[in-house]
Design a protein around this motif. Structure first.
Motif, PDB file in Angstrom:
ATOM      1  N   VAL A  47       0.871  -1.179   0.000  1.00 10.64           N
ATOM      2  CA  VAL A  47       0.000   0.000   0.000  1.00 10.64           C
ATOM      3  C   VAL A  47       0.904   1.223   0.000  1.00 10.64           C
ATOM      4  O   VAL A  47       1.786   1.345   0.849  1.00 10.64           O
ATOM      5  N   ARG A  48       0.700   2.117  -0.986  1.00  8.54           N
ATOM      6  CA  ARG A  48       1.539   3.303  -1.118  1.00  8.54           C
ATOM      7  C   ARG A  48       0.675   4.533  -0.894  1.00  8.54           C
ATOM      8  O   ARG A  48      -0.218   4.820  -1.690  1.00  8.54           O
ATOM      9  N   ILE A  49       0.941   5.232   0.211  1.00 10.10           N
ATOM     10  CA  ILE A  49       0.174   6.431   0.563  1.00 10.10           C
ATOM     11  C   ILE A  49       1.103   7.630   0.464  1.00 10.10           C
ATOM     12  O   ILE A  49       2.067   7.743   1.215  1.00 10.10           O
ATOM     13  N   MET A  50       0.793   8.518  -0.465  1.00 10.56           N
ATOM     14  CA  MET A  50       1.609   9.709  -0.673  1.00 10.56           C
ATOM     15  C   MET A  50       1.357  10.728   0.453  1.00 10.56           C
ATOM     16  O   MET A  50       0.441  10.562   1.245  1.00 10.56           O
ATOM     17  N   PRO A  51       2.155  11.799   0.514  1.00 10.50           N
ATOM     18  CA  PRO A  51       2.058  12.750   1.626  1.00 10.50           C
ATOM     19  C   PRO A  51       0.707  13.460   1.743  1.00 10.50           C
ATOM     20  O   PRO A  51      -0.070  13.525   0.811  1.00 10.50           O
ATOM     21  N   ILE A  70      -2.535  -1.068  -3.038  1.00 13.31           N
ATOM     22  CA  ILE A  70      -3.329   0.146  -3.244  1.00 13.31           C
ATOM     23  C   ILE A  70      -2.377   1.317  -3.410  1.00 13.31           C
ATOM     24  O   ILE A  70      -1.420   1.461  -2.656  1.00 13.31           O
ATOM     25  N   SER A  71      -2.652   2.168  -4.398  1.00 10.44           N
ATOM     26  CA  SER A  71      -1.843   3.353  -4.642  1.00 10.44           C
ATOM     27  C   SER A  71      -2.703   4.588  -4.388  1.00 10.44           C
ATOM     28  O   SER A  71      -3.770   4.742  -4.997  1.00 10.44           O
ATOM     29  N   ILE A  72      -2.220   5.461  -3.491  1.00  5.34           N
ATOM     30  CA  ILE A  72      -2.986   6.639  -3.090  1.00  5.34           C
ATOM     31  C   ILE A  72      -2.136   7.880  -3.292  1.00  5.34           C
ATOM     32  O   ILE A  72      -1.083   8.035  -2.673  1.00  5.34           O
ATOM     33  N   ALA A  73      -2.603   8.783  -4.155  1.00  7.63           N
ATOM     34  CA  ALA A  73      -1.887  10.042  -4.399  1.00  7.63           C
ATOM     35  C   ALA A  73      -2.070  10.984  -3.200  1.00  7.63           C
ATOM     36  O   ALA A  73      -2.789  10.679  -2.249  1.00  7.63           O
ATOM     37  N   GLN A  74      -1.441  12.137  -3.275  1.00  5.12           N
ATOM     38  CA  GLN A  74      -1.414  13.062  -2.139  1.00  5.12           C
ATOM     39  C   GLN A  74      -2.798  13.601  -1.790  1.00  5.12           C
ATOM     40  O   GLN A  74      -3.700  13.626  -2.592  1.00  5.12           O
ATOM     41  N   ASN A  75      -2.913  14.007  -0.518  1.00  2.00           N
ATOM     42  CA  ASN A  75      -4.074  14.717   0.021  1.00  2.00           C
ATOM     43  C   ASN A  75      -5.334  13.877   0.156  1.00  2.00           C
ATOM     44  O   ASN A  75      -6.445  14.404   0.073  1.00  2.00           O
ATOM     45  N   LEU A  76      -5.203  12.574   0.391  1.00  3.97           N
ATOM     46  CA  LEU A  76      -6.376  11.755   0.687  1.00  3.97           C
ATOM     47  C   LEU A  76      -6.952  12.174   2.032  1.00  3.97           C
ATOM     48  O   LEU A  76      -6.212  12.410   2.993  1.00  3.97           O
ATOM     49  N   HIS A  77      -8.290  12.254   2.130  1.00  2.00           N
ATOM     50  CA  HIS A  77      -8.969  12.410   3.420  1.00  2.00           C
ATOM     51  C   HIS A  77      -9.998  11.299   3.500  1.00  2.00           C
ATOM     52  O   HIS A  77     -10.897  11.215   2.662  1.00  2.00           O
ATOM     53  N   ILE A  78      -9.847  10.424   4.488  1.00  2.00           N
ATOM     54  CA  ILE A  78     -10.766   9.306   4.675  1.00  2.00           C
ATOM     55  C   ILE A  78     -11.141   9.243   6.148  1.00  2.00           C
ATOM     56  O   ILE A  78     -10.290   9.382   7.017  1.00  2.00           O
ATOM     57  N   THR A  93      -6.629   2.322  -7.156  1.00  2.00           N
ATOM     58  CA  THR A  93      -5.787   3.500  -7.334  1.00  2.00           C
ATOM     59  C   THR A  93      -6.610   4.756  -7.088  1.00  2.00           C
ATOM     60  O   THR A  93      -7.733   4.878  -7.595  1.00  2.00           O
ATOM     61  N   PHE A  94      -6.027   5.687  -6.304  1.00  2.00           N
ATOM     62  CA  PHE A  94      -6.659   6.980  -6.041  1.00  2.00           C
ATOM     63  C   PHE A  94      -5.791   8.083  -6.620  1.00  2.00           C
ATOM     64  O   PHE A  94      -4.595   8.137  -6.360  1.00  2.00           O
ATOM     65  N   SER A  95      -6.408   8.985  -7.367  1.00  4.60           N
ATOM     66  CA  SER A  95      -5.719  10.214  -7.760  1.00  4.60           C
ATOM     67  C   SER A  95      -5.671  11.139  -6.546  1.00  4.60           C
ATOM     68  O   SER A  95      -6.170  10.798  -5.480  1.00  4.60           O
ATOM     69  N   ALA A  96      -5.125  12.328  -6.719  1.00  2.00           N
ATOM     70  CA  ALA A  96      -4.973  13.274  -5.611  1.00  2.00           C
ATOM     71  C   ALA A  96      -6.310  13.880  -5.181  1.00  2.00           C
ATOM     72  O   ALA A  96      -7.275  13.894  -5.936  1.00  2.00           O
ATOM     73  N   ASN A  97      -6.321  14.373  -3.939  1.00  2.00           N
ATOM     74  CA  ASN A  97      -7.422  15.174  -3.390  1.00  2.00           C
ATOM     75  C   ASN A  97      -8.757  14.441  -3.329  1.00  2.00           C
ATOM     76  O   ASN A  97      -9.813  15.016  -3.605  1.00  2.00           O
ATOM     77  N   VAL A  98      -8.731  13.180  -2.943  1.00  2.00           N
ATOM     78  CA  VAL A  98      -9.948  12.372  -2.849  1.00  2.00           C
ATOM     79  C   VAL A  98     -10.433  12.367  -1.400  1.00  2.00           C
ATOM     80  O   VAL A  98      -9.640  12.304  -0.466  1.00  2.00           O
ATOM     81  N   PHE A 131     -10.622   2.648  -9.870  1.00  2.00           N
ATOM     82  CA  PHE A 131      -9.824   3.850 -10.102  1.00  2.00           C
ATOM     83  C   PHE A 131     -10.678   5.043  -9.699  1.00  2.00           C
ATOM     84  O   PHE A 131     -11.774   5.236 -10.229  1.00  2.00           O
ATOM     85  N   ILE A 132     -10.161   5.836  -8.768  1.00  2.00           N
ATOM     86  CA  ILE A 132     -10.886   7.003  -8.266  1.00  2.00           C
ATOM     87  C   ILE A 132     -10.174   8.252  -8.773  1.00  2.00           C
ATOM     88  O   ILE A 132      -9.017   8.498  -8.429  1.00  2.00           O
TER      89      ILE A 132
END
Length: 195
Positions: A47-51, A70-78, A93-98, A131-132
């Motif tokens: 699982v890769r969680i960006m900053p 799972i690949s998560i770009a920056q600024n995830l809020h869950i 996969t999540f793009s940024a700001n999700v 893909f989000i």
């Protein structure tokens, strides 16, 4: 240079492993903004969680589960609460700001500020291999089937079958995989083929 950051993120993940409910290797976490209720967060392998992630579990009986790869770009809020398990399926996969939640605020009483009204909890789940897109909002009560594609800036609420493309505000199905023809076909907003 990017590799140096990942080494630090792996080391951070190993430190967090002491506190998280589960932390599989080789996973990593970029510097988060906030992690709330560590023991109720379960992170699978790779699982890769960006900053700048904000990962919150607001009570002792809820949880967030990140399955493997799972690949998560920056600024995830869950955020998860209400004795609910919010699951992110493997290979997603999540793009940024999700933003993803299983919590809504009641708003019916006009004499009480919304933030002081009760919380409403609804099962929320992301299927595997989804893909989000950038800036998407996955609202409480959303169930995404396997390999759903959510478009950029979509606001998603409801149940969506496997293999569909979801876009818009509010989000609707615009394409779905037709197993008979082996093609992705256009649909109406209910997911019924139109061609």
């Amino acid at each position: 240079m990017k590799m140096i950051f990942k080494i630090f993120w792996i080391l951070r993940g190993l430190f967090y492993k002491l506190f998280l409910g589960k932390f599989g290797l080789p996973s990593y976490i970029g510097k988060p903004v906030f992690i709330g209720n560590f023991k109720r967060i379960f992170i699978g392998k790779k699982v890769r969680i960006m900053p700048n992630a904000r990962i919150e579990v607001i009570d002792k009986n809820s949880s967030i589960v990140f399955e493997d790869n799972i690949s998560i770009a920056q600024n995830l809020h869950i955020i998860s609460g209400g004795n609910q398990e919010l699951i992110i399926g493997k290979n997603t996969t999540f793009s940024a700001n999700v933003f993803i939640t299983n919590i809504d605020h009641e708003y019916q009483d006009i004499n009480i500020h919304i933030m002081e009204q009760k919380l409403i909890f609804s099962k929320t789940q992301i299927g595997e291999n989804c893909f989000i897109g950038y800036g998407a909002v996955i609202q409480a009560g959303t169930i995404l089937g396997k390999q759903c594609i959510v478009g950029a800036n979509a606001v998603v609420r409801g149940h969506f079958p496997p293999y569909c493309v979801i876009v818009g505000v509010p989000a609707k199905i615009v394409k779905r995989y037709d197993e008979k023809s082996g093609d992705w076909r256009k649909t109406d907003k209910y997911g019924e083929f139109v061609e």
